[in-house]
Design a protein around this motif. Sequence first.
Motif: not given
Length: 176
Positions: A93-101, A129-130
């Motif tokens: 499954x594609x990790x399309x975005x990952x962000x943390x404030x 995941x990729x």
Amino acid sequence: MLKIKIIDEERKQDINIPNEPFQLFGRMIPSYINEKWQYEIVYFEQDKIGEMCFPDENYDYNAMKDRCVFVGAYDGEKCIALAILRDAMMKYMYLYDLKVSKEYRRQGVASALIEKSKEICMERGYKGLYTQGQDNNLSACKFYIKTGFYIGGFDSNVYKWTKQEGKADIIFYLDI
């Protein structure tokens, strides 16, 4: 208290938390030798250290909901981090975005999102995941390696003829 949960229609505005700057302090340089990926890390000299911020995406929940899962990290009612997982044709499954404030970074929030993402992958029959990270976003690259991802590819052309020219993407995989 931090809670990780799926973002649904009711909280759909939470998928557009703003991007915030991150420091550019080095580069991960992968190499493929004897059918194995390796990497070295090069740190920038003090006067070459900079900062970057990705533009805000303005995601459309309704347009994406059929092929994506949105995972939020919440401090009370405030969404302070986001992972977007997208269905893919292969077994990852594609990790399309990952962000943390910014104020919540380095507190285990991104790792908690990855753990929830692994659960979602298993539920959906994926083997892992990729994702990709820019080679000069050393914080992200080191995070992926620390979290159990490994290098599975390198794209040196993706930014050709853009403002980002000179950068490359490292493709990271995580088996579950």
